[in-house]
Enzyme design. Structure first.
Site, short mmCIF file in Angstrom:
data_model
loop_
_atom_site.label_atom_id
_atom_site.label_comp_id
_atom_site.label_asym_id
_atom_site.label_seq_id
_atom_site.Cartn_x
_atom_site.Cartn_y
_atom_site.Cartn_z
N ASP A 176 35.78 44.56 44.34
CA ASP A 176 36.75 44.45 45.43
C ASP A 176 36.04 44.30 46.76
OD1 ASP A 176 39.99 45.54 45.44
OD2 ASP A 176 38.98 45.32 47.38
N TYR A 226 51.22 29.61 49.15
CA TYR A 226 51.11 30.69 48.15
C TYR A 226 51.75 30.24 46.84
CZ TYR A 226 51.66 35.32 46.00
OH TYR A 226 51.60 36.39 45.15
N1 LIG Z 1 52.79 43.19 44.75
C1 LIG Z 1 53.60 42.20 44.46
O1 LIG Z 1 54.82 42.29 44.66
C2 LIG Z 1 53.06 40.92 43.86
C3 LIG Z 1 53.97 39.97 43.40
C4 LIG Z 1 53.47 38.80 42.84
C5 LIG Z 1 52.12 38.59 42.73
N2 LIG Z 1 51.25 39.52 43.21
C6 LIG Z 1 49.82 39.24 43.06
O2 LIG Z 1 49.18 40.37 42.50
C7 LIG Z 1 47.80 40.39 42.90
C8 LIG Z 1 47.43 41.77 43.40
O3 LIG Z 1 48.29 42.10 44.46
P1 LIG Z 1 48.63 43.60 44.90
O4 LIG Z 1 50.06 43.60 45.30
O5 LIG Z 1 48.13 44.56 43.90
O6 LIG Z 1 47.78 43.67 46.25
P2 LIG Z 1 46.99 44.86 46.95
O7 LIG Z 1 46.89 44.45 48.38
O8 LIG Z 1 47.58 46.20 46.64
O9 LIG Z 1 45.56 44.78 46.25
C9 LIG Z 1 44.76 43.66 46.41
C10 LIG Z 1 43.30 44.07 46.31
O10 LIG Z 1 42.52 42.89 46.42
C11 LIG Z 1 41.46 43.15 47.32
N3 LIG Z 1 41.05 41.88 47.95
C12 LIG Z 1 41.70 41.18 48.91
N4 LIG Z 1 40.98 40.09 49.24
C13 LIG Z 1 39.87 40.12 48.48
C14 LIG Z 1 38.74 39.27 48.36
N5 LIG Z 1 38.60 38.18 49.13
N6 LIG Z 1 37.78 39.59 47.47
C15 LIG Z 1 37.89 40.70 46.72
N7 LIG Z 1 38.93 41.55 46.79
C16 LIG Z 1 39.91 41.26 47.66
C17 LIG Z 1 42.00 44.15 48.32
O11 LIG Z 1 40.95 44.86 48.96
C18 LIG Z 1 42.87 45.02 47.42
O12 LIG Z 1 42.13 46.10 46.88
C19 LIG Z 1 47.66 39.26 43.92
O13 LIG Z 1 47.15 38.11 43.27
C20 LIG Z 1 49.09 39.00 44.36
O14 LIG Z 1 49.27 37.67 44.82
C21 LIG Z 1 51.69 40.69 43.76
#
Ligand SMILES: NC(=O)c1ccc[n+]([C@@H]2O[C@H](COP(=O)([O-])OP(=O)(O)OC[C@H]3O[C@@H](n4cnc5c(N)ncnc54)[C@H](O)[C@@H]3O)[C@@H](O)[C@H]2O)c1
Length: 266
Positions: free
Chosen positions: A37, A158
């Site tokens: 991360d 996105y």
């Molecule tokens: N939460 C939702 O409702 C939702 C819905 C659809 C898709 N997603 C997808 O799920 C995935 C995770 O999302 P989440 O909601 O758990 O987000 P989150 O923000 O809780 O966690 C994301 C993590 O990724 C890390 N991160 C960000 N940029 C980074 C980089 N360049 N290199 C390495 N690490 C990096 C952050 O530090 C964080 O720990 C993403 O791909 C997001 O698009 C989430």
């Protein structure tokens, strides 16, 4: 014997939300987990928590927008635990201020999101696949999104990047299936990760709840459990698929609520 006993997993974006849940569940079921991360302190803390509960994990820095950093994370995993048999390409980003409609979006943001959300999946897979082939196979899991299946008023970049993830998943599955490598994706609807909880006003959460078939929101473990299943041999005949984990939000005809109102009035 855990459900993913002795598998070695690299989880990107594993310090928070969906990635953290997945890393924790994988470790609980016997996998050795590398949590990679941007937030390296968060990744290390997550690994310590897993170890305190009897699992095996290590936290490392990753910038999923950088080719070399992805390569290093894969190589680290193999050096640390001898192989990589599960790759969870989970990092993704969105931007409600700059990723707008097609005419008005910031083109730099388009490039950033394509790189971080889509190319990172290609690169993680590209670096992990040769190692997986050497050790007899593996399971690649990608985080797509329901935004990859539908149009919306904003977030065109996105949505396009996540639609790319859905079809890249099929290509990887088609190209490496004979090497015993499976590739699937999970497409979350709204999931109440800490980020989503902090960023979404209650009114917006209510709008989402209104259209869910189920009377509750999604939690990180709803995705984590799906990832665990796809990582395990329980899903050994499933490949190239994107599993939609979205509470039935998108299953009904979108005109249904209006039609219900109309029926009440008439
Ligand atoms: N939460 C939702 O409702 C939702 C819905 C659809 C898709 N997603 C997808 O799920 C995935 C995770 O999302 P989440 O909601 O758990 O987000 P989150 O923000 O809780 O966690 C994301 C993590 O990724 C890390 N991160 C960000 N940029 C980074 C980089 N360049 N290199 C390495 N690490 C990096 C952050 O530090 C964080 O720990 C993403 O791909 C997001 O698009 C989430």
């Amino acid at each position: 014997m855990g459900r993913v006993q002795d598998k070695v997993a690299l989880v990107t974006g594993g310090a928070s939300g969906i990635g953290l849940s997945s890393a924790t569940l994988l470790a609980k079921e016997g996998a050795k987990v590398v949590i990679a991360d941007f937030n390296v302190d968060g990744a290390k803390e997550a690994a310590e928590r897993i170890k305190a509960e009897g699992g095996e994990a290590v936290g490392i820095f990753l910038d999923a927008g950088d080719e070399n950093s992805i390569k290093e994370a894969v190589e680290f995993t193999v050096e640390q635990y001898g192989k990589i048999t599960v790759l969870y390409n989970n990092v993704g980003s969105t931007n409600l201020q700059k990723d707008l409609d097609v005419v008005n979006m910031d083109l730099n943001e388009w490039d950033r999101l394509m790189n971080l959300n889509l190319k990172s999946v290609l690169l993680g897979s590209r670096f992990a696949i040769p190692h997986m082939i050497k050790s007899g196979g593996g399971s690649i899991i990608n985080t797509a999104s329901m935004a990859g299946f539908f149009g919306d008023s904003i977030r065109a970049a996105y949505g396009a990047s996540k639609a790319g993830v859905v079809n890249l998943t099929r290509y990887i599955a088609a190209q490496y299936g004979k090497n015993h490598i499976r590739c699937n994706a999970v497409a979350p609807g709204l999931i109440l990760t800490p980020a989503a909880k902090n960023n979404m006003p209650p009114d917006v959460l209510d709008i989402f709840a209104k259209y869910n078939a189920l009377p509750y929101h999604g939690e990180p473990d709803d995705i984590g459990n799906t990832v665990l299943f796809l990582a395990s041999d329980e899903s050994k005949f499933i490949t190239g698929q994107t599993i939609q984990v979205e509470g039935g939000h998108y299953i009904a005809n979108p005109t249904s609520p209006d039609f219900e109102e109309f029926m009440k009035k008439s």
